[in-house]
Design a protein around this motif. Structure first.
Motif, PDB file in Angstrom:
ATOM      1  N   GLU A  71       0.832  -1.201   0.000  1.00  0.00           N
ATOM      2  CA  GLU A  71       0.000   0.000   0.000  1.00  0.00           C
ATOM      3  C   GLU A  71       0.867   1.251   0.000  1.00  0.00           C
ATOM      4  N   LEU A  72       1.950   1.253   0.785  1.00  0.00           N
ATOM      5  CA  LEU A  72       2.852   2.404   0.800  1.00  0.00           C
ATOM      6  C   LEU A  72       3.553   2.566  -0.538  1.00  0.00           C
ATOM      7  N   GLU A  73       3.869   1.446  -1.193  1.00  0.00           N
ATOM      8  CA  GLU A  73       4.477   1.513  -2.527  1.00  0.00           C
ATOM      9  C   GLU A  73       3.475   2.068  -3.541  1.00  0.00           C
ATOM     10  N   LYS A  74       2.222   1.679  -3.401  1.00  0.00           N
ATOM     11  CA  LYS A  74       1.183   2.186  -4.298  1.00  0.00           C
ATOM     12  C   LYS A  74       1.085   3.702  -4.210  1.00  0.00           C
ATOM     13  N   GLN A  75       1.241   4.241  -3.007  1.00  0.00           N
ATOM     14  CA  GLN A  75       1.140   5.684  -2.804  1.00  0.00           C
ATOM     15  C   GLN A  75       2.372   6.433  -3.306  1.00  0.00           C
ATOM     16  N   THR A  76       3.537   5.790  -3.257  1.00  0.00           N
ATOM     17  CA  THR A  76       4.797   6.512  -3.490  1.00  0.00           C
ATOM     18  C   THR A  76       5.675   5.938  -4.598  1.00  0.00           C
ATOM     19  N   GLY A  77       5.445   4.683  -4.958  1.00  0.00           N
ATOM     20  CA  GLY A  77       6.331   4.014  -5.902  1.00  0.00           C
ATOM     21  C   GLY A  77       7.577   3.439  -5.248  1.00  0.00           C
ATOM     22  N   VAL A  78       7.675   3.551  -3.930  1.00  0.00           N
ATOM     23  CA  VAL A  78       8.910   3.181  -3.234  1.00  0.00           C
ATOM     24  C   VAL A  78       8.789   1.830  -2.521  1.00  0.00           C
ATOM     25  N   ASN A  79       9.785   0.998  -2.747  1.00  0.00           N
ATOM     26  CA  ASN A  79       9.965  -0.266  -2.032  1.00  0.00           C
ATOM     27  C   ASN A  79      11.338  -0.237  -1.359  1.00  0.00           C
ATOM     28  N   PHE A  80      11.453  -0.885  -0.196  1.00  0.00           N
ATOM     29  CA  PHE A  80      12.751  -0.999   0.476  1.00  0.00           C
ATOM     30  C   PHE A  80      13.152  -2.467   0.570  1.00  0.00           C
ATOM     31  N   LYS A  81      14.378  -2.737   0.165  1.00  0.00           N
ATOM     32  CA  LYS A  81      14.956  -4.063   0.362  1.00  0.00           C
ATOM     33  C   LYS A  81      15.677  -4.032   1.704  1.00  0.00           C
ATOM     34  N   VAL A  82      15.096  -4.679   2.699  1.00  0.00           N
ATOM     35  CA  VAL A  82      15.588  -4.600   4.082  1.00  0.00           C
ATOM     36  C   VAL A  82      16.497  -5.780   4.385  1.00  0.00           C
ATOM     37  N   GLU A  83      17.676  -5.477   4.890  1.00  0.00           N
ATOM     38  CA  GLU A  83      18.613  -6.508   5.334  1.00  0.00           C
ATOM     39  C   GLU A  83      18.884  -6.289   6.809  1.00  0.00           C
ATOM     40  N   THR A  84      18.892  -7.369   7.593  1.00  0.00           N
ATOM     41  CA  THR A  84      19.084  -7.254   9.038  1.00  0.00           C
ATOM     42  C   THR A  84      20.405  -7.878   9.476  1.00  0.00           C
ATOM     43  N   LEU A  85      20.799  -7.545  10.672  1.00  0.00           N
ATOM     44  CA  LEU A  85      22.120  -7.901  11.191  1.00  0.00           C
ATOM     45  C   LEU A  85      22.310  -9.410  11.332  1.00  0.00           C
ATOM     46  N   VAL A  86      23.469  -9.868  10.869  1.00  0.00           N
ATOM     47  CA  VAL A  86      23.935 -11.221  11.131  1.00  0.00           C
ATOM     48  C   VAL A  86      25.326 -11.084  11.743  1.00  0.00           C
ATOM     49  N   GLY A  87      25.548 -11.717  12.874  1.00  0.00           N
ATOM     50  CA  GLY A  87      26.845 -11.590  13.536  1.00  0.00           C
ATOM     51  C   GLY A  87      26.857 -10.434  14.526  1.00  0.00           C
ATOM     52  N   GLU A  88      28.049  -9.924  14.815  1.00  0.00           N
ATOM     53  CA  GLU A  88      28.190  -8.877  15.815  1.00  0.00           C
ATOM     54  C   GLU A  88      28.094  -7.496  15.187  1.00  0.00           C
ATOM     55  N   SER A  89      27.407  -6.600  15.875  1.00  0.00           N
ATOM     56  CA  SER A  89      27.151  -5.266  15.341  1.00  0.00           C
ATOM     57  C   SER A  89      28.437  -4.461  15.154  1.00  0.00           C
ATOM     58  N   LYS A  90      29.366  -4.565  16.091  1.00  0.00           N
ATOM     59  CA  LYS A  90      30.613  -3.785  15.994  1.00  0.00           C
ATOM     60  C   LYS A  90      31.431  -4.202  14.770  1.00  0.00           C
ATOM     61  N   THR A  91      31.458  -5.495  14.515  1.00  0.00           N
ATOM     62  CA  THR A  91      32.192  -5.990  13.353  1.00  0.00           C
ATOM     63  C   THR A  91      31.560  -5.496  12.055  1.00  0.00           C
ATOM     64  N   LYS A  92      30.241  -5.594  11.971  1.00  0.00           N
ATOM     65  CA  LYS A  92      29.542  -5.179  10.757  1.00  0.00           C
ATOM     66  C   LYS A  92      29.708  -3.688  10.501  1.00  0.00           C
ATOM     67  N   SER A  93      29.561  -2.868  11.532  1.00  0.00           N
ATOM     68  CA  SER A  93      29.698  -1.424  11.345  1.00  0.00           C
ATOM     69  C   SER A  93      31.113  -1.066  10.919  1.00  0.00           C
ATOM     70  N   GLY A  94      32.102  -1.741  11.500  1.00  0.00           N
ATOM     71  CA  GLY A  94      33.491  -1.475  11.132  1.00  0.00           C
ATOM     72  C   GLY A  94      33.781  -1.805   9.685  1.00  0.00           C
ATOM     73  N   VAL A  95      33.251  -2.928   9.212  1.00  0.00           N
ATOM     74  CA  VAL A  95      33.442  -3.339   7.819  1.00  0.00           C
ATOM     75  C   VAL A  95      32.767  -2.343   6.875  1.00  0.00           C
ATOM     76  N   MET A  96      31.577  -1.921   7.225  1.00  0.00           N
ATOM     77  CA  MET A  96      30.841  -0.953   6.391  1.00  0.00           C
ATOM     78  C   MET A  96      31.628   0.349   6.247  1.00  0.00           C
ATOM     79  N   ILE A  97      32.057   0.864   7.376  1.00  0.00           N
ATOM     80  CA  ILE A  97      32.734   2.162   7.371  1.00  0.00           C
ATOM     81  C   ILE A  97      34.073   2.082   6.646  1.00  0.00           C
ATOM     82  N   ALA A  98      34.785   0.979   6.859  1.00  0.00           N
ATOM     83  CA  ALA A  98      36.077   0.810   6.182  1.00  0.00           C
ATOM     84  C   ALA A  98      35.899   0.758   4.671  1.00  0.00           C
ATOM     85  N   GLY A  99      34.812   0.124   4.209  1.00  0.00           N
ATOM     86  CA  GLY A  99      34.564   0.028   2.775  1.00  0.00           C
ATOM     87  C   GLY A  99      34.057   1.312   2.158  1.00  0.00           C
TER      88      GLY A  99
END
Length: 562
Positions: A71-99
């Motif tokens: 319904e929200l996509e119908k109103q706006t045309g927008v869809n979100f591809k949601v990915e959630t955390l696997v593993g430890e948050s500190k490790t994931k954030s560090g990898v993201m920022i480094a990249g």
């Protein structure tokens, strides 16, 4: 761990010549989508999918795979591809920022300071001013609380209350006990920590096993970022709310950490040491992950635990679905001694260091901010909480929302709740606060609507409430005292600051010392505590307390700029 200010008015125009992927900290849509242009008008509802990474547990999903997201996509045309955390948050954030490459949108949870310091989130002020009338309506009174060190807004918190309705159910921290324990013991009045463990001990002696496996007296989730679950009870037991490991004086507004406080932390940890020696403590509390912990609660083997309700929702829902009422849990406002006024229920608050932000890699910040603004229309806030009229709720002749028995049964089904989109949009998006009021006098959160809460009460709920002379479960808890700074844990420390380093070192020390103190033989406890206390004392406790005190006092006077 882990709520009458002026509106912020920003008149700076967007700098259209910058690319949205340039790494700038200001939003800059491409020139072809300039406001008012033919291309912008034509593309306004053109289908687009944005990437969204959430630092929390959950299911990877496209929002348009659910009726609400569709319904929200119908109103706006927008869809979100949601990915959630696997593993430890500190490790994931560090990898993201480094990249240095990011999804369009991130909900960083406890890693937010790290992302802010790395300049990952663009400033939203200009976008809000130009495209966010509903954002201004909902968040406007809180804008001064949302500004970062550069004086700009870089993320939208998950909660901005619009009015207030109390919750009939306990949705925060508590000591929980299995209902069958209370039933067999004749529904005893349990107020103190000693009384709580005495009842559990007596019941476990009568029922040493459940389905061929050992009964577990008390279990705690400490995995990854959840270690606060075992440290926080120290201040709750002393009659304080969750200010993040701090005791804040109601008169002077002075902050004191409980880290090595003998009247709170030592007393709590020593009790756990005794509980362990009595064979009641779950030694796997320090090694199991969240899924394993929730599976234990669902198994019916655990007699008691401390947790915040939002940590254990899946287990709670699964137990309710199973329909074995005696294996469900009852929240209790446990304190050290009779006479202590409990403060488990949160006072009105605004949490400004959790939220959702648009990254410097985002391909179209304008479409994202427009989606968020559309999402904050009242009818869409009703959509994401109540669902679709005729399918998941109804409206009576007086305009009050309710759910039929059949609809309540559907909502209780975890698969339906997730598939419909109610779970996806329950948090981690721009939204009203859970205590808000919508459309007349309806509760924003369906669980707070009296008619829904009453229908959701099982016969076991009603029997339990009757036994404790209460109409709703929060009747058992003291009303929260007003704390204008609350919560202190939301104070931004920043990466690499003395305060952030203090918290990290203290956390690292506690993760090492708590298992040693709790699992040691009782005659070894004093030495284990002395070793921990001695190491903790080498950290700059006074400096940390002075820092927090200064900000708490400023917040209490209305200044949230720090």
């Amino acid at each position: 761990m882990k709520k009458s200010l002026s509106l912020l008015t920003v008149g700076v125009m967007l700098t259209l010549s910058l690319s949205a992927c340039s790494g700038s900290n200001t939003a800059a849509p491409a020139a072809s989508n300039a406001p008012g242009s033919t291309a912008a008008a034509a593309d306004d509802n053109k289908p687009v999918t944005f990437t969204y990474y959430r630092f929390g547990a959950g299911k990877n999903i496209n929002t348009n795979e659910t009726p609400i997201g569709k319904e929200l996509e119908k109103q706006t045309g927008v869809n979100f591809k949601v990915e959630t955390l696997v593993g430890e948050s500190k490790t994931k954030s560090g990898v993201m920022i480094a990249g240095n490459e990011f999804p369009d949108v991130i909900s960083p949870e406890g890693e937010i300071d790290k992302f802010m310091d790395a300049g990952v989130f663009i400033a939203l002020d200009d976008l809000i001013e130009k495209y966010g009338p509903n954002i201004k309506r909902v968040y406007g009174p809180y804008f001064n609380k949302m500004k970062q060190k550069d004086g700009k807004i870089h993320h939208l918190p998950y909660s901005a209350n619009q009015g207030f309705i109390a919750n009939p159910n306990v949705d925060q921290g508590a000591f929980w006990i299995q209902r069958g324990v209370l039933k067999e013991m004749g529904y005893p009045q349990i107020k103190t920590l000693d009384e709580y463990f005495d009842v559990i001990k007596k019941y476990k002696e009568k029922h040493p096993q459940v389905d061929g496996k050992d009964t577990i007296g008390f279990s705690v989730l400490t995995y990854d970022t959840n270690f606060f679950t075992i440290t926080n009870p120290a201040f709750h037991l002393a009659g304080y709310p969750n200010d993040g490991g701090l005791l804040i004086d109601m008169k002077t507004r002075e902050a004191k950490t409980v880290a090595i406080d003998e009247a709170t932390t030592k007393r709590w940890v020593k009790k756990l040491n005794e509980v362990n020696a009595a064979g009641l403590f779950d030694k796997e509390s320090f090694t199991m992950n969240k899924d394993q912990y929730l599976a234990k609660l669902t198994s019916g083997r655990v007699l008691g635990y401390f947790a915040y309700d939002w940590q254990v929702g899946d287990a709670r829902n699964n137990l309710a679905k199973a329909g074995i009422d005696d294996k469900r849990y009852m929240p209790l406002p446990i304190v050290f001694d009779k006479g202590i006024k409990d403060q488990y229920l949160d006072p009105p608050s605004f949490v400004n260091n959790r939220g959702i932000g648009i990254t410097k890699s985002a391909k179209d910040p304008v479409r994202i901010i427009k989606f968020w603004d559309n999402m904050l229309k009242e009818e869409n806030q009703i959509l994401v909480q109540w669902g679709i009229k005729g399918q998941t709720y109804e409206v009576d002749d007086n305009g009050m929302f309710y759910r039929t028995d059949e609809q309540i049964a559907k909502i209780k089904d975890p698969k339906f709740y997730e598939d419909f989109g109610l779970k996806e949009f329950a948090y981690s998006w721009p939204r009203y606060g859970n205590s808000s009021v919508v459309k007349g006098n309806n509760a924003y959160d369906p669980s707070k609507q009296p008619v829904v809460a009453e229908k959701n009460f099982t016969e076991g709920d009603k029997a339990l409430l009757k036994a404790y002379n209460a109409k709703v479960f929060t009747d058992l808890f003291s009303k929260p005292d007003d704390r204008p700074w609350y919560p202190a844990w939301s104070i931004n420390k920043g990466q690499g600051t003395p305060e952030q380093i203090f918290e990290q070192k203290m956390s690292d020390l506690q993760k090492k010392a708590y298992p040693e103190m709790i699992l040691s033989a009782p005659d070894k406890f004093e030495k284990a505590w002395s070793d921990y206390s001695s190491q903790a004392s080498k950290l700059d406790i006074k400096g940390y307390e002075a820092f927090v005190t200064k900000i708490v006092q400023a917040r209490a006077s209305g200044d949230w700029s720090k």
